[in-house]
Enzyme design. Structure first.
Site, mmCIF file in Angstrom:
data_model
loop_
_atom_site.group_PDB
_atom_site.id
_atom_site.type_symbol
_atom_site.label_atom_id
_atom_site.label_comp_id
_atom_site.label_asym_id
_atom_site.label_seq_id
_atom_site.Cartn_x
_atom_site.Cartn_y
_atom_site.Cartn_z
ATOM 1 N N TRP A 1 28.371 15.570 40.568
ATOM 2 C CA TRP A 1 29.335 14.621 41.165
ATOM 3 C C TRP A 1 30.708 14.704 40.535
ATOM 4 O O TRP A 1 31.332 13.664 40.315
ATOM 5 C CB TRP A 1 28.864 13.163 40.993
ATOM 6 C CG TRP A 1 27.460 12.829 41.238
ATOM 7 C CD1 TRP A 1 26.553 12.397 40.314
ATOM 8 C CD2 TRP A 1 26.774 12.822 42.503
ATOM 9 N NE1 TRP A 1 25.357 12.145 40.911
ATOM 10 C CE2 TRP A 1 25.460 12.397 42.257
ATOM 11 C CE3 TRP A 1 27.156 13.148 43.807
ATOM 12 C CZ2 TRP A 1 24.524 12.281 43.265
ATOM 13 C CZ3 TRP A 1 26.210 13.038 44.807
ATOM 14 C CH2 TRP A 1 24.923 12.603 44.532
ATOM 15 N N ILE A 2 31.203 15.875 40.218
ATOM 16 C CA ILE A 2 32.468 15.920 39.477
ATOM 17 C C ILE A 2 33.670 15.949 40.424
ATOM 18 O O ILE A 2 33.860 16.880 41.200
ATOM 19 C CB ILE A 2 32.483 17.104 38.485
ATOM 20 C CG1 ILE A 2 31.273 17.000 37.534
ATOM 21 C CG2 ILE A 2 33.801 17.134 37.707
ATOM 22 C CD1 ILE A 2 31.120 15.682 36.785
ATOM 23 N N GLN B 1 41.524 -18.786 66.371
ATOM 24 C CA GLN B 1 41.341 -19.224 64.978
ATOM 25 C C GLN B 1 40.306 -18.386 64.230
ATOM 26 O O GLN B 1 40.434 -18.158 63.015
ATOM 27 C CB GLN B 1 40.943 -20.708 64.954
ATOM 28 C CG GLN B 1 41.103 -21.304 63.579
ATOM 29 C CD GLN B 1 40.719 -22.757 63.543
ATOM 30 O OE1 GLN B 1 39.614 -23.146 63.931
ATOM 31 N NE2 GLN B 1 41.637 -23.597 63.098
ATOM 32 N N ILE C 1 38.025 -6.769 63.425
ATOM 33 C CA ILE C 1 39.240 -7.259 64.095
ATOM 34 C C ILE C 1 39.748 -6.228 65.103
ATOM 35 O O ILE C 1 40.309 -6.581 66.146
ATOM 36 C CB ILE C 1 40.325 -7.624 63.039
ATOM 37 C CG1 ILE C 1 39.886 -8.886 62.289
ATOM 38 C CG2 ILE C 1 41.705 -7.814 63.679
ATOM 39 C CD1 ILE C 1 40.754 -9.265 61.107
ATOM 40 N N GLY D 1 36.316 -2.307 69.321
ATOM 41 C CA GLY D 1 35.887 -0.917 69.547
ATOM 42 C C GLY D 1 36.842 0.097 68.944
ATOM 43 O O GLY D 1 36.422 1.159 68.464
ATOM 44 N N GLU E 1 32.496 5.551 38.180
ATOM 45 C CA GLU E 1 33.042 4.987 36.931
ATOM 46 C C GLU E 1 32.325 3.687 36.556
ATOM 47 O O GLU E 1 32.937 2.719 36.116
ATOM 48 C CB GLU E 1 34.559 4.839 37.013
ATOM 49 C CG GLU E 1 35.204 6.204 37.222
ATOM 50 C CD GLU E 1 36.669 6.303 36.864
ATOM 51 O OE1 GLU E 1 37.150 5.476 36.088
ATOM 52 O OE2 GLU E 1 37.321 7.243 37.366
ATOM 53 N N THR F 1 28.656 1.648 38.124
ATOM 54 C CA THR F 1 28.324 0.880 39.338
ATOM 55 C C THR F 1 28.632 -0.610 39.117
ATOM 56 O O THR F 1 28.859 -1.044 37.982
ATOM 57 C CB THR F 1 26.820 1.024 39.665
ATOM 58 O OG1 THR F 1 26.088 0.458 38.561
ATOM 59 C CG2 THR F 1 26.409 2.481 39.869
ATOM 60 N N SER F 2 28.552 -1.372 40.193
ATOM 61 C CA SER F 2 28.802 -2.820 40.062
ATOM 62 C C SER F 2 27.785 -3.461 39.122
ATOM 63 O O SER F 2 28.123 -4.390 38.362
ATOM 64 C CB SER F 2 28.727 -3.489 41.441
ATOM 65 O OG SER F 2 29.789 -3.019 42.232
HETATM 66 C C1 LIG Z 1 31.985 10.749 45.006
HETATM 67 C C2 LIG Z 1 31.571 10.647 43.570
HETATM 68 C C3 LIG Z 1 32.457 11.060 42.582
HETATM 69 C C4 LIG Z 1 32.085 10.994 41.238
HETATM 70 N N1 LIG Z 1 32.920 11.481 40.266
HETATM 71 C C5 LIG Z 1 32.469 11.615 38.995
HETATM 72 C C6 LIG Z 1 33.241 12.302 38.005
HETATM 73 O O1 LIG Z 1 34.353 12.770 38.264
HETATM 74 N N2 LIG Z 1 32.702 12.459 36.772
HETATM 75 C C7 LIG Z 1 31.488 11.969 36.421
HETATM 76 O O2 LIG Z 1 31.067 12.152 35.283
HETATM 77 N N3 LIG Z 1 30.735 11.298 37.340
HETATM 78 C C8 LIG Z 1 31.194 11.131 38.608
HETATM 79 N N4 LIG Z 1 30.436 10.464 39.549
HETATM 80 C C9 LIG Z 1 29.122 9.947 39.156
HETATM 81 C C10 LIG Z 1 29.041 8.425 39.150
HETATM 82 O O3 LIG Z 1 29.755 7.926 38.068
HETATM 83 C C11 LIG Z 1 27.545 8.054 39.119
HETATM 84 O O4 LIG Z 1 27.028 8.343 40.401
HETATM 85 C C12 LIG Z 1 27.326 6.604 38.781
HETATM 86 O O5 LIG Z 1 27.643 6.362 37.428
HETATM 87 C C13 LIG Z 1 25.888 6.153 39.025
HETATM 88 O O6 LIG Z 1 24.973 7.055 38.478
HETATM 89 P P1 LIG Z 1 23.758 7.581 39.364
HETATM 90 O O7 LIG Z 1 24.323 8.096 40.634
HETATM 91 O O8 LIG Z 1 22.952 8.519 38.548
HETATM 92 O O9 LIG Z 1 22.900 6.304 39.694
HETATM 93 P P2 LIG Z 1 21.778 5.619 38.725
HETATM 94 O O10 LIG Z 1 22.312 5.479 37.343
HETATM 95 O O11 LIG Z 1 20.496 6.355 38.894
HETATM 96 O O12 LIG Z 1 21.693 4.202 39.404
HETATM 97 C C14 LIG Z 1 20.941 3.938 40.589
HETATM 98 C C15 LIG Z 1 20.998 2.429 40.827
HETATM 99 O O13 LIG Z 1 20.360 1.740 39.725
HETATM 100 C C16 LIG Z 1 21.275 0.803 39.182
HETATM 101 N N5 LIG Z 1 21.056 0.707 37.732
HETATM 102 C C17 LIG Z 1 20.986 1.718 36.833
HETATM 103 N N6 LIG Z 1 20.788 1.228 35.606
HETATM 104 C C18 LIG Z 1 20.775 -0.115 35.712
HETATM 105 C C19 LIG Z 1 20.611 -1.189 34.783
HETATM 106 N N7 LIG Z 1 20.472 -0.984 33.461
HETATM 107 N N8 LIG Z 1 20.606 -2.458 35.264
HETATM 108 C C20 LIG Z 1 20.776 -2.690 36.590
HETATM 109 N N9 LIG Z 1 20.932 -1.715 37.523
HETATM 110 C C21 LIG Z 1 20.927 -0.451 37.073
HETATM 111 C C22 LIG Z 1 22.652 1.332 39.523
HETATM 112 O O14 LIG Z 1 23.626 0.309 39.471
HETATM 113 C C23 LIG Z 1 22.413 1.876 40.914
HETATM 114 O O15 LIG Z 1 22.469 0.829 41.846
HETATM 115 C C24 LIG Z 1 30.818 10.467 40.886
HETATM 116 C C25 LIG Z 1 29.943 10.028 41.893
HETATM 117 C C26 LIG Z 1 30.294 10.137 43.212
HETATM 118 C C27 LIG Z 1 29.307 9.701 44.255
#
Ligand SMILES: Cc1cc2nc3c(=O)[nH]c(=O)nc-3n(C[C@H](O)[C@H](O)[C@H](O)COP(=O)(O)OP(=O)(O)OC[C@H]3O[C@@H](n4cnc5c(N)ncnc54)[C@H](O)[C@@H]3O)c2cc1C
Length: 379
Positions: A156-157, A279, A337, A340, A363, A365-366
């Protein structure tokens, strides 16, 4: 407190807005459709100083503050989030990390050209089995005395095929776990380094996301950033700043969709009047505007703290968590809004809706942002 932007901030915002309209807007639908990296546009962004905004001028940067960076990221992301993520990675993850933790020789050799946008960089932390749990690095950097040998795969870089310089995180001392990780500067073209397949994505389709393969890639020791074992801290510290950029990207995606929806709602008529005068639509616009304003304040607060050299990790996590959620909510409503017309490419909002989703994933996840925020609250 002072909520006013300075003359300089307003000038940056205006320049970014004009650039987005004149240079990014033409062709953005096509680039999304064909998954084409905005090469020419990114080059021009470099010439205008957007690729190294916060880097000191002595190292080729624009010497601006993080507030300016947020303002520029918002404006560019309103139009083309694929171009803005190239900018965000180059600024926050590559240039900032090199300026903060690189030595003078590394700055002279790499940072100056990166900050000027002559070349662009990539940040390589994620792996097939190491995403949120970045400590479980499988890529190795074996210490061979005067050099390291890198073996492994990164996933995913961003800027994967367009970068010239890659900051690669790899494990040197597995027994020390995350304290054994290093960050090495890898150049495009080093023997054994292969750029793998390009991902076919839902959104930010103009951004080139690739896997990278390393087989016995020989990297000189002088390319290690910081002390032996500093790599994991390096990655976490740069990501704290990176989140401000992605939060601002999410803000821009939301405000871009909102501006389009507002305009459309004043033009489109149904039941004898503009839809904005129903509204139900006016209230949607009110909710969208309020959420965007709250997201903007969080982004600017995180940037302010960074500029004031205060701890901004908590604030940047909050900004990213909230702004990315707002981006999702607002873009869905912007499509609604448009009716289609929102469902077809010409009106831009469907692209912004697709682009919004990634801001909740990369960077951190939420869910990971909530871990950072809750730890800050509970410590
Ligand atoms: C388009 C794109 C560009 C990207 N660019 C870069 C980049 O330039 N460099 C780089 O290094 N990476 C990059 N990434 C990687 C990105 O940072 C990772 O995809 C992200 O950190 C999530 O890791 P994962 O996909 O392995 O998901 P996982 O870590 O496997 O997570 C899967 C799910 O489990 C949840 N989860 C995991 N652990 C926990 C926890 N402890 N508690 C609660 N929930 C949890 C996550 O929130 C997610 O919902 C990119 C990804 C994409 C899709």
């Amino acid at each position: 407190m002072n909520f006013e932007l300075t003359e300089e901030h307003l000038a940056v915002q205006k320049a970014a807005r004009e650039f987005a309209q004149t240079e990014l807007l033409p062709g953005v639908i096509d680039r999304d459709e064909t998954q084409t990296f905005p090469t020419e546009q990114v080059k021009k962004m470099g010439e205008l100083g957007f690729m190294g905004m916060m880097v000191d001028q002595q190292y080729g940067g624009s010497g601006m503050d993080a507030v300016s960076y947020v303002l520029a990221m918002e404006e560019l992301s309103k139009i083309d989030a694929s171009a803005s993520v190239a900018m965000s990675v180059n600024n926050s993850l590559v240039c900032w990390g090199l300026e903060m933790y690189g030595n003078e020789a590394q700055k002279q050799k790499y940072l100056i050209r990166l900050a000027k946008g002559e070349i662009i960089g990539a940040f390589c932390l994620s792996e097939p089995e190491a995403g949120s749990d970045a400590t479980s690095q499988q890529t190795t950097a074996q210490d061979m005395g005067d050099h390291y040998l890198i073996n492994g795969t990164k996933n995913w870089i961003t800027n994967g095929s367009s970068a010239s310089v890659y900051l690669v995180i790899a494990q040197t001392h597995p027994e020390k776990k995350h304290k054994g990780i290093n960050c090495l500067i890898v150049e495009r073209g080093m023997p054994g380094f292969i750029v793998g397949k390009k991902e076919n994505k839902l959104g930010i389709r103009g951004s080139d996301t690739h896997s990278l393969m390393f087989t016995d890639v020989k990297v000189p020791k002088e390319n290690r950033i910081g002390e032996d074992g500093f790599g994991f801290n390096f990655a976490m510290n740069t990501l704290n700043g990176g989140r401000i950029g992605i939060a601002a990207q999410a803000l821009g995606i939301a405000s871009g969709a909102y501006e389009l929806a507002l305009q459309y709602s004043k033009e489109r008529k149904a039941f004898g009047k503009e839809i904005s005068r129903h509204q139900a639509i006016a209230f949607k616009l009110a909710d969208m505007a309020t959420k965007i304003e709250a997201a903007r304040l969080l982004c600017l607060q995180a940037a302010y703290l960074k500029d004031a050299h205060k701890d901004f990790a908590h604030a940047s996590a909050m900004a990213k968590l909230f702004a990315s959620q707002v981006a999702m909510e607002v873009t869905v409503e912007a499509v609604q809004i448009h009716g289609g017309y929102g469902f077809v490419k010409e009106f831009h909002v469907e692209r912004l809706m697709r682009d919004a989703k990634i801001t909740q994933i990369y960077e951190g996840t939420s869910e990971i942002q909530k871990i950072v925020i809750s730890r800050g609250i509970l410590k």
